[in-house]
Scaffold this active site. Structure first.
Site, PDB file in Angstrom:
ATOM      1  N   ASP A 185       0.861  -1.187   0.000  1.00 39.26           N
ATOM      2  CA  ASP A 185       0.000   0.000   0.000  1.00 39.26           C
ATOM      3  C   ASP A 185       0.895   1.233   0.000  1.00 39.26           C
ATOM      4  OD1 ASP A 185      -1.925   1.927   0.371  1.00 39.26           O
ATOM      5  OD2 ASP A 185      -2.640   1.196   2.302  1.00 39.26           O
ATOM      6  N   CYS A 366     -11.252  23.378  -4.706  1.00 42.59           N
ATOM      7  CA  CYS A 366     -11.037  22.047  -5.279  1.00 42.59           C
ATOM      8  C   CYS A 366     -12.351  21.445  -5.751  1.00 42.59           C
ATOM      9  CB  CYS A 366     -10.359  21.136  -4.263  1.00 42.59           C
ATOM     10  SG  CYS A 366      -8.611  21.521  -3.984  1.00 42.59           S
TER      11      CYS A 366
END
Length: 396
Positions: A185, A366
């Site tokens: 990960d 954003c």
């Protein structure tokens, strides 16, 4: 754009200390207000997306500093807007953003991104220190219980927590996890993927992060599970893994390192392995990043175009699948902003009012970028080149 002669032609300032009863707009103010009005934005108007300007020096600040000046002026209370999200969306969709980037900023960003490796090994931990280590209390208040700080998958749900579980499980399904596998990960955050994958799919996970606060909390969350969390830059990775995932980390890699990143993952992945890459993507290829975001939110960040990802993967991987659910990120950001607002009374003892305005501006601008589709969210599935493998069928 206006030139310096136009700016200076507005006449001398009133030095008397008295506010005149009426002051006609300067040529610079007239220029910006004209550009905005062409897309239905009225300065000091009555619509939710109309900016309320409290300091007329705003326009010169934007001209000189671009988006840094615009964002800092908002942080300092020079202007307000009921719906910053809608204001920025209208500007982006109309293609007016070049008028707000400043005269020298784009060239400076181009040189910086072209001549220097802003995502070098020495700089790798800066984003962890500035952004991800801002405070676990902030992120625990803003995020859902998984602590996933990336786009949720809002298929068949209106709940943030379920959207994040959907995203994590979708990633697991795309990686075709099987019990006993060892999974890498890359950019593990606060351990959301590692925890779920270990609990629900019976895999072992090695997660890496450049944030000390993430490392600490991820270890706590994954205690008792076959999960190891390490404070490590991806370029130091070694070992072999059955599968690999990277969720919301590729935005910190940078164009000069895309090939190195892909080569590193290739070396860590077994021949029959699957790599799931989850990243924000830009609708166009360009050098540099937004200067305000770079300064205040994600230092040394770079949003890749799909063509850049493809070119970097080409020597080592076949791209089996590309899944774009970028509009889900706008929904995710709105949910985060709602949580941030709800918990601000508890957070404000630890954070300043200027931080509040900065963080709110970050989330709203954003959101607008994803609404306008200038930003996308890509999940890609990659497998090694020149390896005979069965057909890949990607879930949705």
């Amino acid at each position: 754009m206006m030139n310096d002669k136009d700016i200076c032609s507005s006449g001398p300032a009133d030095m008397s200390g008295q506010t005149p009863p009426f002051s006609p707009p300067s040529p610079l103010e007239s220029y910006f207000t004209s550009q905005l009005s062409s897309v239905g934005i009225t300065v000091n108007g009555s619509n939710p997306w109309d900016p309320q300007v409290h300091n007329p020096a705003l326009w010169l600040r934007i001209l000189k500093q671009g988006t840094v000046g615009l964002g800092e002026a908002y942080m300092e209370g020079w202007w307000d807007c009921i719906s910053v999200e809608e204001l920025i969306r209208r500007i982006l969709e109309a293609g007016l953003d070049p008028h707000f980037t400043g005269r020298r900023i784009p060239l400076k960003e181009w040189f910086s991104a072209t001549l220097f490796n802003r995502q070098s090994v020495k700089r790798a931990f800066q984003v962890g220190e500035q952004h991800y280590d801002a405070g676990n209390d902030l992120y625990e208040a803003m995020l859902d219980p998984t602590m996933a700080y990336s786009c949720g998958y809002w298929k068949d749900t209106t709940d943030l927590h379920q959207a994040q579980l959907n995203k994590l499980r979708l990633t697991c399904h795309k990686a075709q996890l099987s019990a006993g596998e060892h999974v890498l990960d890359i950019g593990c955050g606060w351990g959301s993927f590692a925890e779920l994958a270990a609990r629900e799919y019976g895999v072992r996970v090695c997660g890496i992060t450049v944030s000390e606060q993430q490392e600490k909390l991820a270890r706590e969350r994954c205690r008792g599970l076959p999960v190891s969390i390490r404070l490590l830059d991806y370029r130091s990775l070694q070992g072999q893994y059955d599968k690999a995932v990277s969720i919301g980390m590729f935005e910190h890699v940078g164009p000069k390192n895309y090939l190195t990143y892909m080569h590193t993952v290739h070396n860590c992945l077994k021949d029959e392995g699957i790599f799931v890459l989850h990243t924000i993507g830009s609708d166009t290829r360009h050098q540099g990043t937004d200067p305000w975001i770079d300064k205040y939110i994600f230092p040394n960040g770079a949003i890749p175009a799909l063509s850049e990802i493809s070119a970097a993967a080409e020597p080592w991987f076949v791209i089996e699948d590309v899944h774009n659910f970028g509009q889900d990120y706008a929904t995710t950001l709105r949910a985060w902003h709602h949580n941030f607002e709800q918990h601000w009374p508890q957070l404000q003892a630890s954070y300043s009012e200027q931080f509040y305005r900065m963080w709110s501006y970050y989330l709203k601008t954003c959101t607008a970028a994803f609404q306008s589709r200038s930003l996308q969210l890509y999940q890609l599935v990659l497998r090694k080149r020149l390896v005979p493998l069965p057909r890949y069928q990607s879930p949705r």
